[in-house]
Write an enzyme that holds these catalytic residues in place. Structure first.
Site, PDB file in Angstrom:
ATOM      1  N   ASP A  61      -9.560  -6.198  -4.438  1.00 15.85           N
ATOM      2  CA  ASP A  61      -9.121  -4.983  -3.734  1.00 15.85           C
ATOM      3  C   ASP A  61     -10.103  -3.842  -4.006  1.00 15.85           C
ATOM      4  O   ASP A  61     -10.305  -3.442  -5.153  1.00 15.85           O
ATOM      5  CB  ASP A  61      -7.717  -4.595  -4.208  1.00 15.85           C
ATOM      6  CG  ASP A  61      -7.048  -3.550  -3.316  1.00 15.85           C
ATOM      7  OD1 ASP A  61      -7.768  -2.719  -2.729  1.00 15.85           O
ATOM      8  OD2 ASP A  61      -5.810  -3.562  -3.225  1.00 15.85           O
ATOM      9  N   SER A  96       0.836  -1.203   0.000  1.00 16.37           N
ATOM     10  CA  SER A  96       0.000   0.000   0.000  1.00 16.37           C
ATOM     11  C   SER A  96       0.871   1.253   0.000  1.00 16.37           C
ATOM     12  O   SER A  96       1.691   1.425  -0.903  1.00 16.37           O
ATOM     13  CB  SER A  96      -0.961  -0.039   1.191  1.00 16.37           C
ATOM     14  OG  SER A  96      -2.007   0.888   1.021  1.00 16.37           O
ATOM     15  N   HIS A 126      -7.634  -5.778  -0.203  1.00 16.77           N
ATOM     16  CA  HIS A 126      -6.457  -4.915  -0.113  1.00 16.77           C
ATOM     17  C   HIS A 126      -5.463  -5.393   0.946  1.00 16.77           C
ATOM     18  O   HIS A 126      -4.257  -5.204   0.795  1.00 16.77           O
ATOM     19  CB  HIS A 126      -6.904  -3.484   0.211  1.00 16.77           C
ATOM     20  CG  HIS A 126      -5.791  -2.491   0.225  1.00 16.77           C
ATOM     21  ND1 HIS A 126      -5.045  -2.188  -0.900  1.00 16.77           N
ATOM     22  CD2 HIS A 126      -5.273  -1.736   1.236  1.00 16.77           C
ATOM     23  CE1 HIS A 126      -4.129  -1.286  -0.595  1.00 16.77           C
ATOM     24  NE2 HIS A 126      -4.238  -0.998   0.695  1.00 16.77           N
TER      25      HIS A 126
END
Length: 337
Positions: free
Chosen positions: A278, A148, A306
């Site tokens: 995601d 991320s 995610h």
């Protein structure tokens, strides 16, 4: 029944009841303390040691296992509002002979939080480079993993400091420019337009908002007890003003597309891992990266959102180990047990 026997049972029952009652009381009254103890216990069980290192007056907190050897060291960068311990679920499945380093990103957990710090992606890249220099981790090129926000930083780091990195794993990284916005990004833009920055979905302040965030970030629907949700919120609330400042910085024009702007400069072998479901960062980002990074391979995980590291830790570890083996020792087809 003999009185001594009765006394023995009373004492034994009391001895057992005290820790049980203490645990129940802690669970009900101080769930955040239990969460901290949980991470401490897990680090200890996995052999991860916590250390601090300083660059001038700036402190970095990190955990590590093993020592540098003939295999590349592995540096792991966590995501927004997380901490070094988020990698423990993956560390559990990584070989003991790997040198692992998990660092708290700038402003997170035990790493210095300064109002003067540059929290942009490039600013964070420079901080992580200071950390690498402090540990002399780049005496030999290392493998860099980021997820991320940490994936954004990892990718830009590989572009800025190519001689430091021998290979790269990007797990659903931020920092890419998409042709169309997904629902999450559309919602963020609506909040931005209305100046309602107090309601960022990734910065919960109630158990209900925490539950919504977990559902946003995960494909698997976890049934989390209310007390645990409260504990997770209690741990985060003191830091929410910082998280809000950081979030607004990394989605600003300066940082929003940092990885996109630098991905063509990444020359090391790169592994791209993404959850197919995601909802935060669309899986099409994997193709964007693969088309720009020549020496890359894509792994899309079915039934995964995610939070790849949390949802599929064993699979993530296996993919990383197999990738390292294929890149750094092609003759070795070692598999995870």
């Amino acid at each position: 029944m003999d009185l001594d026997v009765v006394n023995m049972f009373v004492i034994a029952g009391g001895t057992l009841a005290i820790p049980i009652l203490a645990f129940v009381a802690s669970f009900l009254l101080w769930p955040s303390a239990l969460i901290r103890i949980y991470y401490w216990y897990w680090r200890r069980t996995l052999g991860m040691q916590v250390r601090y290192v300083h660059h001038e007056d700036y402190q970095f907190c990190y955990s590590f296992r093993g020592r540098p050897g003939h295999k590349p060291s592995v540096l792991m960068l966590h995501g927004f509002s997380a901490h070094k311990d988020m990698w423990l679920s993956v560390v559990k499945f990584l070989p003991k002979n790997l040198h692992l380093v998990c660092v708290d990103m700038p402003g997170h957990e035990g790493t210095t939080r300064s109002s003067l710090d540059d929290l942009s992606i490039v600013g964070q890249v420079k901080r992580i480079h200071q950390f690498v220099e402090c540990l002399k981790l780049n005496k030999k090129p290392f493998h860099l993993i980021g997820t991320s926000m940490g994936g954004n930083v990892a990718g830009v780091y590989a572009a800025y400091y190519p001689s430091d990195v021998c290979s790269l794993s990007l797990v659903c990284p931020a920092g890419l420019q998409y042709s169309t916005d997904n629902r999450f990004v559309q919602r963020l833009k609506e909040l931005e337009d209305s100046a309602a920055t107090q309601k960022i979905p990734l910065i919960p302040s109630t158990p209900e908002e925490m539950s919504e965030m977990l559902q946003l970030c995960s494909y698997v629907r976890f049934k989390v007890p209310q007390q645990i949700l409260q504990g997770l919120v209690d741990v985060r609330i003191p830091h929410n003003s910082f998280y809000r400042k950081l979030f607004l910085e990394i989605v600003s024009e300066k940082s929003r597309y940092s990885l996109h702007e630098n991905m063509d400069k990444i020359k090391v072998p790169t592994q791209i891992i993404w959850g197919k479901q995601d909802q935060v960062l669309d899986v099409s980002g994997a193709d964007i990266l693969a088309k720009s990074i020549t020496n890359s391979q894509v792994e899309v995980l079915e039934n995964c959102g995610h939070s790849v590291v949390m949802e599929r830790p064993r699979k993530t570890a296996k993919l990383v180990v197999d990738f390292l083996a294929s890149v750094h020792n092609p003759d070795n087809n070692k598999k995870l047990n």
